[in-house]
Design a protein around this motif. Sequence first.
Motif, PDB file in Angstrom:
ATOM      1  N   ALA A  42     -50.232  26.818 -33.577  1.00  0.00           N
ATOM      2  CA  ALA A  42     -50.341  27.919 -34.535  1.00  0.00           C
ATOM      3  C   ALA A  42     -51.674  27.854 -35.279  1.00  0.00           C
ATOM      4  CB  ALA A  42     -49.168  27.879 -35.515  1.00  0.00           C
ATOM      5  N   ASN A  43     -52.118  26.661 -35.623  1.00  0.00           N
ATOM      6  CA  ASN A  43     -53.409  26.519 -36.304  1.00  0.00           C
ATOM      7  C   ASN A  43     -54.564  26.958 -35.405  1.00  0.00           C
ATOM      8  OD1 ASN A  43     -52.200  25.514 -38.613  1.00  0.00           O
ATOM      9  ND2 ASN A  43     -52.443  23.370 -38.001  1.00  0.00           N
ATOM     10  N   ILE A  44     -54.497  26.594 -34.124  1.00  0.00           N
ATOM     11  CA  ILE A  44     -55.556  26.987 -33.196  1.00  0.00           C
ATOM     12  C   ILE A  44     -55.612  28.503 -33.065  1.00  0.00           C
ATOM     13  CG2 ILE A  44     -56.305  26.902 -30.794  1.00  0.00           C
ATOM     14  CD1 ILE A  44     -55.249  24.066 -30.645  1.00  0.00           C
ATOM     15  N   ARG A  45     -54.467  29.132 -32.906  1.00  0.00           N
ATOM     16  CA  ARG A  45     -54.439  30.584 -32.741  1.00  0.00           C
ATOM     17  C   ARG A  45     -54.852  31.304 -34.019  1.00  0.00           C
ATOM     18  NH1 ARG A  45     -48.996  30.991 -28.963  1.00  0.00           N
ATOM     19  NH2 ARG A  45     -50.123  31.006 -26.967  1.00  0.00           N
ATOM     20  N   ARG A  46     -54.588  30.692 -35.150  1.00  0.00           N
ATOM     21  CA  ARG A  46     -55.012  31.303 -36.404  1.00  0.00           C
ATOM     22  C   ARG A  46     -56.529  31.223 -36.564  1.00  0.00           C
ATOM     23  NH1 ARG A  46     -55.858  28.824 -41.152  1.00  0.00           N
ATOM     24  NH2 ARG A  46     -54.781  26.946 -40.414  1.00  0.00           N
ATOM     25  N   LEU A  47     -57.120  30.108 -36.132  1.00  0.00           N
ATOM     26  CA  LEU A  47     -58.557  29.936 -36.268  1.00  0.00           C
ATOM     27  C   LEU A  47     -59.342  30.592 -35.136  1.00  0.00           C
ATOM     28  CD1 LEU A  47     -58.621  26.184 -37.390  1.00  0.00           C
ATOM     29  CD2 LEU A  47     -58.905  28.204 -38.827  1.00  0.00           C
ATOM     30  N   ALA A  48     -58.722  30.732 -33.967  1.00  0.00           N
ATOM     31  CA  ALA A  48     -59.393  31.336 -32.801  1.00  0.00           C
ATOM     32  C   ALA A  48     -58.504  32.454 -32.269  1.00  0.00           C
ATOM     33  CB  ALA A  48     -59.664  30.282 -31.727  1.00  0.00           C
ATOM     34  N   ASP A  49     -58.704  33.634 -32.793  1.00  0.00           N
ATOM     35  CA  ASP A  49     -57.878  34.785 -32.432  1.00  0.00           C
ATOM     36  C   ASP A  49     -58.021  35.111 -30.946  1.00  0.00           C
ATOM     37  OD1 ASP A  49     -56.274  37.082 -32.761  1.00  0.00           O
ATOM     38  OD2 ASP A  49     -58.075  38.315 -32.895  1.00  0.00           O
ATOM     39  N   GLY A  50     -56.889  35.246 -30.276  1.00  0.00           N
ATOM     40  CA  GLY A  50     -56.884  35.598 -28.863  1.00  0.00           C
ATOM     41  C   GLY A  50     -56.889  34.430 -27.907  1.00  0.00           C
ATOM     42  N   PHE A  51     -56.919  33.227 -28.398  1.00  0.00           N
ATOM     43  CA  PHE A  51     -56.964  32.060 -27.504  1.00  0.00           C
ATOM     44  C   PHE A  51     -55.615  31.855 -26.823  1.00  0.00           C
ATOM     45  CE2 PHE A  51     -55.887  27.540 -26.987  1.00  0.00           C
ATOM     46  CZ  PHE A  51     -56.792  27.212 -25.984  1.00  0.00           C
ATOM     47  N   GLU A  52     -55.656  31.562 -25.536  1.00  0.00           N
ATOM     48  CA  GLU A  52     -54.472  31.230 -24.762  1.00  0.00           C
ATOM     49  C   GLU A  52     -54.695  29.890 -24.077  1.00  0.00           C
ATOM     50  OE1 GLU A  52     -51.596  32.628 -24.720  1.00  0.00           O
ATOM     51  OE2 GLU A  52     -52.207  34.285 -26.019  1.00  0.00           O
ATOM     52  N   PRO A  53     -53.752  28.940 -24.199  1.00  0.00           N
ATOM     53  CA  PRO A  53     -53.928  27.611 -23.607  1.00  0.00           C
ATOM     54  C   PRO A  53     -54.088  27.667 -22.098  1.00  0.00           C
ATOM     55  CG  PRO A  53     -52.108  27.632 -25.176  1.00  0.00           C
ATOM     56  CD  PRO A  53     -52.498  29.058 -24.954  1.00  0.00           C
ATOM     57  N   GLN A  54     -54.812  26.689 -21.561  1.00  0.00           N
ATOM     58  CA  GLN A  54     -55.020  26.550 -20.129  1.00  0.00           C
ATOM     59  C   GLN A  54     -54.617  25.139 -19.716  1.00  0.00           C
ATOM     60  OE1 GLN A  54     -59.081  27.547 -19.204  1.00  0.00           O
ATOM     61  NE2 GLN A  54     -59.069  29.338 -20.562  1.00  0.00           N
ATOM     62  N   TRP A  55     -54.236  25.002 -18.442  1.00  0.00           N
ATOM     63  CA  TRP A  55     -53.833  23.689 -17.933  1.00  0.00           C
ATOM     64  C   TRP A  55     -54.691  23.328 -16.741  1.00  0.00           C
ATOM     65  CZ3 TRP A  55     -51.771  21.677 -13.352  1.00  0.00           C
ATOM     66  CH2 TRP A  55     -51.281  20.365 -13.445  1.00  0.00           C
ATOM     67  N   SER A  56     -55.124  22.069 -16.713  1.00  0.00           N
ATOM     68  CA  SER A  56     -55.952  21.577 -15.610  1.00  0.00           C
ATOM     69  C   SER A  56     -55.469  20.187 -15.228  1.00  0.00           C
ATOM     70  CB  SER A  56     -57.429  21.530 -16.003  1.00  0.00           C
ATOM     71  OG  SER A  56     -58.189  20.833 -15.040  1.00  0.00           O
ATOM     72  N   ALA A  57     -55.077  20.027 -13.964  1.00  0.00           N
ATOM     73  CA  ALA A  57     -54.605  18.718 -13.497  1.00  0.00           C
ATOM     74  C   ALA A  57     -55.731  17.690 -13.533  1.00  0.00           C
ATOM     75  CB  ALA A  57     -54.043  18.844 -12.083  1.00  0.00           C
ATOM     76  N   ALA A  58     -56.960  18.100 -13.169  1.00  0.00           N
ATOM     77  CA  ALA A  58     -58.080  17.164 -13.174  1.00  0.00           C
ATOM     78  C   ALA A  58     -58.392  16.686 -14.589  1.00  0.00           C
ATOM     79  CB  ALA A  58     -59.313  17.826 -12.551  1.00  0.00           C
ATOM     80  N   ALA A 103     -64.054  28.826 -28.861  1.00  0.00           N
ATOM     81  CA  ALA A 103     -64.586  29.016 -30.211  1.00  0.00           C
ATOM     82  C   ALA A 103     -66.103  28.938 -30.254  1.00  0.00           C
ATOM     83  CB  ALA A 103     -63.985  27.971 -31.153  1.00  0.00           C
ATOM     84  N   ARG A 104     -66.707  28.099 -29.409  1.00  0.00           N
ATOM     85  CA  ARG A 104     -68.147  27.881 -29.480  1.00  0.00           C
ATOM     86  C   ARG A 104     -68.947  28.815 -28.581  1.00  0.00           C
ATOM     87  NH1 ARG A 104     -71.042  25.211 -32.843  1.00  0.00           N
ATOM     88  NH2 ARG A 104     -72.279  24.187 -31.244  1.00  0.00           N
ATOM     89  N   SER A 105     -68.309  29.413 -27.594  1.00  0.00           N
ATOM     90  CA  SER A 105     -69.020  30.283 -26.670  1.00  0.00           C
ATOM     91  C   SER A 105     -69.119  31.694 -27.248  1.00  0.00           C
ATOM     92  CB  SER A 105     -68.280  30.326 -25.327  1.00  0.00           C
ATOM     93  OG  SER A 105     -68.856  31.286 -24.465  1.00  0.00           O
ATOM     94  N   ASN A 106     -70.134  32.421 -26.801  1.00  0.00           N
ATOM     95  CA  ASN A 106     -70.278  33.828 -27.159  1.00  0.00           C
ATOM     96  C   ASN A 106     -69.636  34.759 -26.141  1.00  0.00           C
ATOM     97  OD1 ASN A 106     -71.499  33.783 -29.643  1.00  0.00           O
ATOM     98  ND2 ASN A 106     -73.582  33.970 -28.872  1.00  0.00           N
ATOM     99  N   LEU A 107     -69.045  34.199 -25.079  1.00  0.00           N
ATOM    100  CA  LEU A 107     -68.453  35.040 -24.047  1.00  0.00           C
ATOM    101  C   LEU A 107     -67.300  35.888 -24.584  1.00  0.00           C
ATOM    102  CD1 LEU A 107     -68.486  35.889 -21.113  1.00  0.00           C
ATOM    103  CD2 LEU A 107     -67.009  33.936 -20.576  1.00  0.00           C
ATOM    104  N   PRO A 108     -66.364  35.364 -25.389  1.00  0.00           N
ATOM    105  CA  PRO A 108     -65.327  36.239 -25.952  1.00  0.00           C
ATOM    106  C   PRO A 108     -65.898  37.380 -26.792  1.00  0.00           C
ATOM    107  CG  PRO A 108     -64.699  33.938 -26.203  1.00  0.00           C
ATOM    108  CD  PRO A 108     -66.115  33.953 -25.734  1.00  0.00           C
ATOM    109  N   LEU A 109     -66.991  37.106 -27.510  1.00  0.00           N
ATOM    110  CA  LEU A 109     -67.639  38.165 -28.287  1.00  0.00           C
ATOM    111  C   LEU A 109     -68.206  39.238 -27.370  1.00  0.00           C
ATOM    112  CD1 LEU A 109     -68.627  39.166 -31.075  1.00  0.00           C
ATOM    113  CD2 LEU A 109     -70.707  37.829 -30.688  1.00  0.00           C
TER     114      LEU A 109
END
Length: 573
Positions: A406-422, A478-484
């Motif tokens: 909830a804290n992550i989504r509040r600070l980074a609007d639109g973020f969806e978790p991803q999973w990577s086996a590696a 959060a650090r990339s400009n791609l979402p913007l």
Amino acid sequence: MVIQGPAQASCGPQPQRTDPRVTLPTPAIVPERGAQRIPRWILLLFCAAYVLPGLVGRGPWRNADLSAFGFMASVAQGHAPWHVPAIAGIPAEGGLLPYWVGALAIKLLPFLSADLAARLPFGMALAGVLALVWYATFHLARTEAAQPVAFAFGGEAHATDYARALADGALLALMASLGLLQLGHETTPEIMQLLATALYAYALAAAPFRPRKSLLTSLVALPMLAMSGAPAVALGLGLAGALVCRGSHYEAVRKLLPWLLLSSALAALAAWPMEGWAWRLRAHWAWELLPRYLSLLGWFCWPAWPLAAWTLWRWRGHLTRRHIRVPLVIAAVPLLTSLLMNASDRAMMLALPPMAVLAAFALPTLRRGVSAAIDWFSVFFFSAVVLFIWLYYLSMQTGWPATPLANIRRLADGFEPQWSAAALALALLGSLAWLALVRWRTARHQHALWKSLVLPAGGVALGWLLLMTLGLPPIDYARSNLPLMQRLAAHLPRQAGCVAAPGLPLHVLAAMEFQGGWAVDASKALAQSDCAYAVVSVDTATRADANWQAIGTVKRPTERNASLVVLARQAQR
């Protein structure tokens, strides 16, 4: 990166000395068992865990990282000439060498994404810094004045083994330095400056033993530093090195003096065509900056600076000897530069390699209680960091506990978790390695000189590994400009033609050109632009004349208020 010293102290050319003075008493008391070296495969794994995470799986991060990539891509993709890299019509300032290196990598590696190709040579530069610090410490520790006390009945550390152990300690001290963690993994000119500084430190350190290599590296280091945007630092280091060589009691070191002067002259000349002087000498300073500078020094150079300070105290009778004097004068120049440049952390970063060398010479003089305090602080602090990261990862993947996600989504609007086996596999291996390292260090009867730094360095490397695997998705979002740029594309047509963007930061302009794909012009004021569309800040939009109409506002996922406004000419409506 191969870190391997000579097999015996007698291998290689030996320096010729003309010092008639009696050797000063040394504070280093090191038995033979204390001069153990870290197994090479373990040390290389340490370096790989520190250098490789963050090279892949992420885009350029905003501010300096993305701005530098923008200049590199502008040259590689033919948007700007090699002698004038530019973003949206705004030319680069300072040295051009780092931009050329990144652009050349992009052109030579077309099968990789442009940002990854540009990042690879800078990752190699960081690995080179680690290797050069190791070798610089190794050669300084081989000098007579740096040797430990000779025992009456033998059993003291052999010179080469002692030098290797101290070199391992210097490498660990550099990896443990907090200031190098983020800045050292960016694609910026400061990484090339860092490499040039480490190369210069090696040149001065190895002069008594490797005179030819020292000559060549000294001729390369200072011009490289100037061409990377730090000509004033290059001249300061050249002058400091000349003073060291002039007062040396080693004949090979004194012979290096004219070559240092030549290198300094080449550095000064190399900076003029690139207008490096006009950029770097814009410095102003006030006494009010001193508290901020000391605060920055306190955390940025931790834990190297307290160990370096302890070295200066315990070896205070040896301040004129080269194993103390060489790293001291090299560290002093960027520290002073940082102070004169309004407490610049990027200028201070250049002091980390020589400061790590100084820190290594504190290891033979540390008391057992201090060493134990460092160990237990490192165990508790970095174990807490590891648990914190794993807790957030568990929340992102399972939803439990709910608060971190909830804290992550509040600070980074639109973020969806991803999973990577590696990523999960690497994080598990790193965490298990940390547990094994803690178990080894807390066992009894550990005598290696570098034992006090293995946990801080291991904790920093593990923390970075976990952040760049388990924590990379939210950090990159959060650090990339791609979402913007994705949000901007909803209001700005891809076939918009020319897009005016006066007054926007360089990293936003770079993202618009190389992530958004728009043709951007930021060299003209809004009233003078012929573009059909414009992207400006909120303040600029409020001052726009009646010819422009706002058609949308965009904000970063990590910001509450709109940061960009999309304008269109009235004729386009």
